[in-house]
Design an enzyme around this catalytic site. Structure first.
Site, PDB file in Angstrom:
ATOM      1  N   GLY A  44     -26.496 -42.417  -2.413  1.00 47.12           N
ATOM      2  CA  GLY A  44     -27.864 -42.905  -2.493  1.00 47.12           C
ATOM      3  C   GLY A  44     -27.884 -44.328  -3.020  1.00 47.12           C
ATOM      4  O   GLY A  44     -26.988 -44.756  -3.747  1.00 47.12           O
ATOM      5  N   CYS A  45     -28.927 -45.046  -2.645  1.00 47.96           N
ATOM      6  CA  CYS A  45     -28.982 -46.477  -2.960  1.00 47.96           C
ATOM      7  C   CYS A  45     -29.065 -46.739  -4.464  1.00 47.96           C
ATOM      8  O   CYS A  45     -28.344 -47.583  -4.997  1.00 47.96           O
ATOM      9  CB  CYS A  45     -30.148 -47.130  -2.225  1.00 47.96           C
ATOM     10  SG  CYS A  45     -31.730 -46.291  -2.418  1.00 47.96           S
ATOM     11  N   TYR A  46     -29.949 -46.013  -5.146  1.00 43.07           N
ATOM     12  CA  TYR A  46     -30.018 -46.165  -6.603  1.00 43.07           C
ATOM     13  C   TYR A  46     -28.704 -45.732  -7.244  1.00 43.07           C
ATOM     14  O   TYR A  46     -28.282 -46.273  -8.271  1.00 43.07           O
ATOM     15  CB  TYR A  46     -31.134 -45.291  -7.189  1.00 43.07           C
ATOM     16  CG  TYR A  46     -32.532 -45.811  -7.030  1.00 43.07           C
ATOM     17  CD1 TYR A  46     -32.941 -46.989  -7.648  1.00 43.07           C
ATOM     18  CD2 TYR A  46     -33.480 -45.096  -6.314  1.00 43.07           C
ATOM     19  CE1 TYR A  46     -34.249 -47.443  -7.540  1.00 43.07           C
ATOM     20  CE2 TYR A  46     -34.788 -45.543  -6.198  1.00 43.07           C
ATOM     21  CZ  TYR A  46     -35.173 -46.723  -6.814  1.00 43.07           C
ATOM     22  OH  TYR A  46     -36.466 -47.161  -6.712  1.00 43.07           O
ATOM     23  N   VAL A  47     -28.070 -44.718  -6.649  1.00 43.94           N
ATOM     24  CA  VAL A  47     -26.856 -44.157  -7.240  1.00 43.94           C
ATOM     25  C   VAL A  47     -25.727 -45.181  -7.233  1.00 43.94           C
ATOM     26  O   VAL A  47     -25.032 -45.368  -8.232  1.00 43.94           O
ATOM     27  CB  VAL A  47     -26.438 -42.894  -6.479  1.00 43.94           C
ATOM     28  CG1 VAL A  47     -25.237 -42.255  -7.157  1.00 43.94           C
ATOM     29  CG2 VAL A  47     -27.608 -41.913  -6.404  1.00 43.94           C
ATOM     30  N   THR A  99     -26.074 -48.342  -7.242  1.00 43.92           N
ATOM     31  CA  THR A  99     -26.411 -49.404  -8.192  1.00 43.92           C
ATOM     32  C   THR A  99     -26.085 -48.984  -9.623  1.00 43.92           C
ATOM     33  O   THR A  99     -25.384 -49.701 -10.353  1.00 43.92           O
ATOM     34  CB  THR A  99     -27.916 -49.763  -8.070  1.00 43.92           C
ATOM     35  OG1 THR A  99     -28.321 -49.717  -6.712  1.00 43.92           O
ATOM     36  CG2 THR A  99     -28.178 -51.139  -8.645  1.00 43.92           C
TER      37      THR A  99
END
Lengths: 348, 348, 348, 348
Positions: B153-156, B158
């Site tokens: 996941g994108c937030y993950v 980051t």
């Protein structure tokens, strides 16, 4: 309605322009002076075409000593960089006229904090006690008789409104608090700099002022006031690609198990009589407050990880600066506190 | 360069379009199929005029079983809502072809987490072990032989890139971590909804998904992997008025006194050989990563309040999704890891 | 001040919300009804948190026949899609109550234009003559006794304010006029669609509605009115990545040699007594009018190529819709024309 | 692929940074020098973090005479303010090395135009004939042997691409043309100024440079070239709140009756072999070209009012400046014209 003769010193910046905008719709504030040393001689309508219809004839003047008396000013607002208000306040503060400083010079009560956070000794520390902190939600009674008001910093108002009820109620710990906030670009002021060009800011999100932003001791001062003893916060501001608005997302440890509903009930009780505070059941948005004096707050409690999250949103130039200043001035002038202010945001 | 026949299933969403954009400049990926059930029959150039010159003749097709074999696909990327990848992966995953899922269906290793966070049992839990987590910075060796890759996941990505080195080095506590992040709007996908209209988002900043965002267990899984035992985080995402970009500002308690320089030295050592990671001495900005596969990270230590702040910025659609997926695929295909990817951001 | 009981039919759209915002600060308008069929049962504060403090208890209701009488409404504003106002106006228009339609149903005087531009015959063409066009700058006297007002389209007000003085003075030709305009996204309304998502609009500029935008005949009607005989315009709208604001850049051929100063002098004379019109010496900016009822206009004459360029800027939701509607209603209600309206824009 | 040693003089501005970005992905351009007098000593990675991973070690140097020979430069790009390129071109232009000027100093063929539009006599007018105008779509053959290339202005490329086929085909009149265009803010350059701050630009749309923008004579030069005799245009640029992108909406009178389909067929024929031109059937959007070298064009014919509308969209920093410069340089260097350039835009 009786009308007060108003001067705005340092009126060419964004807080000054916002004061002019609010004053244009305020039935008791009559702006007779707008100073701006770097813009002296410029028509207000030329620097701010948005004010052309409201102030077709007003021109920025240089500030000179004696002007306040000469013009018979009842109220002086100052929108100046920190350090520069002190000599002017020393002159115009006569115990009768109302002086409202929107800068940082009279916000901190402890004079020893100025060298640390602002890089210079305070030159008139005796006035720090007299200055009333211009947040009616915390200091309304003191404001009624104030003649010198220090308007809070924009981030400070936001964080304070989010956390104060919880600290006052003793339901969160006084240490280990994190204030993570994002602001629109107008907080950086009008003058062009590499960090506030459109191309630098648009489509960008970044943190700045990490660990040492000047609003830190002021947040701690407010929260210590309501908590009764020393509160410490880590404050991280961010710059968001928008003109106005601040959202503070604050993290604190509960002192005992607490639910989201209980945390919100504390907020609702604390703000029950406040005309500009909305306690919401969903995350507050900066946009709901655009151009208004409203502040939206809420809280969540995460039992899984043991954190309470308190959030607040407001318009940094209105409730966070000039609107808050007018609200405080209304109290000190004996006017209805909401005079000339709106709680309805511009949307979209 | 040898060329692989590529199919993109669910190509009409933003991650699919980003894959198409990257593949257009990738010398070894030859897109022969782009499916999109709701857009079947639409030309790629009509839905995404940005791709008109690169794919003048490609049309979205409906997905049908057997297509992968029929077209002799070497690589299948899936850009589908969670839950919908599972049956297609079950079909196309044959142990020879490379399957890269950009959705959430194979990210979590513990099958019991799916009902809790995604609302349904996993239908092919036996594949969870086989799926390699597509973050080369953590799982490069495993990726070399992978035939099924689960893109993070994108937030993950980051949060993991910010915190992993510090947890791996044992210099921050495993509990009490706060991940406060802001994302551009493309993270919410292409379909119009009340929350992603221009008028709802522009000039707005707000939190969402408080306490229960689905990326939470995935962040915890990664950080637990590097820390050796259970890490717990409170994750608060925010929506920022921009198209792309994620910034994560992460707060953790140091296990012992540590300076900012020491924290950054740990990051520099961990990422010394990484082609897409830049360790910076100033706060990273999302804009520095626009359209690139780069991730910028740094750290600060605040001895006054006892917090370490770790920050990371990236482009959610590139490094945070399709670029990261291609990077992982490059490893699995035996190509140079940087093939077809750039570390240079579009500025301004 | 005497207060009028106001109902807003179709209040859940942006023009309705803007009416609610303006009414919240208007001393003589008391909103007792806000209808919105698709939002019936939703609290205004939930759909528009910006209005939470101003309307804590108001809920959108479904419209039902007889409501206007039942509630004793003095004023009915309608903010409905074209075609849908007609039956409601037929009911509530009783010759005493003031009816203000913000939609398109009563703007065009020639009933034969409706099938061509709006795709359907007008159902109550007999009311077209009675309806007064709600642009006080052109029809102030008629408005004083109006009971049915048709508020102009947003682009129409902009183009009319730019060109009317020049056509009235006969200094530009009536044919060959080009109106090239750009609007913020709120002009497209609140409901989500592929063309108004943040990702579609942000960082984008494009034309739309080429050759056949519905505001074309309305611009021609106004300009023909002031010119005395048939005016023809080519109108090209564009979508700009901003919430509010319209700028019209209009090109016309001078009938005889004319200087920039002469063209502006004609504008200044025409608008000398107008409370909301500012004639500027530099290009007007949409931002100068944000949230206000002001319209900024100017003109240039290019002797090299033989063109006069006339420009106007305004806020499409305020002066271009709900503010203009209130301005017209003030006239019809016998109030001071500026009541509840501001000419000071929100900046920045 | 053989590699050319490249120097960029004036590399610290946006066109310079865009050249660096493109060169980072160009297999035959090896940047060995980046000068920037005001930024001398600054690391490229510090001024442009977006380039940190691509150029970890490059530092801006001051320009000094003799550097091009000393470093054995094969190609020199100049990204300098008008007037300042001339002495450097005079030095580095030796007939072997390729010199590509992105500024205005060699664009106009008629030396008498420089005092009028640029305020100073040209100092080396003898080179004006030798300079090849860097628009491959018009001057491809000349570019093959060029050693001095003048890259077009960004608005000029846009307007030229929209209008050239129609004027070349003789279907529109050569006089009375209006070019109404809007640009993103990066066209104004990197240095901060009152007109390019975020707060001045965001949520704003306004015209500037009315009647006298410097790109006017250059548009006329190009269109006169294709039309065979004198073309005159009125050019009105606008500033749109976005980073990149130009849309030109151009109005011309048809010489005889023409349909929209016929106008587009002329465009399709003219651009049939062009790798970067897309002729569309709907209004082109700037966003479709973001970060790419593509230009999208179309046309409409309005028989009602007798106007042909031709539109073009591109990225002002890529196709409109540095991408176009690399495209022209590729031709002059004997490389494939598309080397190092993409026609796929970044979306969203």
């Amino acid at each position: 309605m009786a009308s007060f003769r108003v001067g705005i010193v340092g009126a060419s910046g964004f807080t000054g322009a916002e004061l002019l905008r609010i004053a244009a719709g305020h039935p008791a504030l009559d702006v007779v002076l707008a100073t701006g040393d770097s813009q002296a001689g410029t028509r207000v309508a030329d620097l701010y075409p948005s004010l052309a219809a409201a102030y077709p004839d007003l021109t920025f003047e240089p500030w000179t000593a004696g002007l306040a008396d000469e013009l018979g000013l009842d109220v002086v607002f100052l929108g100046l960089p920190h350090g520069t208000s002190q000599p002017i306040v020393a002159e115009v503060h006569d115990g009768k006229r109302l002086v409202v400083d929107l800068g940082a010079d009279f916000r901190l009560k402890d004079p020893t904090l100025y060298p640390r956070w602002y890089g210079a000794e305070h030159t008139i520390p005796n006035l720090l006690d007299e200055a009333v902190y211009g947040l009616p939600e915390l200091f309304r009674e003191d404001l009624r008789t104030a003649r010198l008001i220090a308007t809070p910093g924009c981030y400070v108002t936001t964080a304070t409104m989010a956390l104060a009820p919880l600290l006052a109620a003793g339901v969160v710990e006084r240490s280990g608090i994190v204030v993570d906030a994002a602001s629109g670009v107008s907080g950086a002021g009008r003058p062009p700099k590499p960090t506030n060009t459109f191309n630098a800011v648009d489509e960008n999100f970044e943190a700045y002022g990490l660990l040492d932003h000047r609003h830190t001791p002021e947040i701690e001062q407010n929260l210590t006031h309501v908590a009764g003893s020393g509160v410490q916060v880590l404050f991280t501001p961010h710059l968001a690609p928008m003109n106005r608005g601040i959202l503070a997302t604050c993290y604190a440890r509960p002192t005992a198990s607490i639910t989201t509903d209980e945390a919100r009930a504390i907020m609702r009780k604390a703000y029950a009589e406040e005309p500009f505070v909305v306690v919401t059941d969903r995350p507050p948005s900066t946009k709901a407050t655009l151009g208004s004096n409203a502040v939206h707050v809420t809280a969540y409690s995460d039992e899984r990880t043991g954190w309470v999250v308190a959030l607040a949103a407001l318009d940094n130039l209105t409730k966070g600066a000039s609107g808050g200043a007018v609200q405080a001035a209304n109290v000190a002038l004996g006017l209805a506190e909401t005079t000339g202010l709106t709680a309805a945001g511009l949307y979209p």
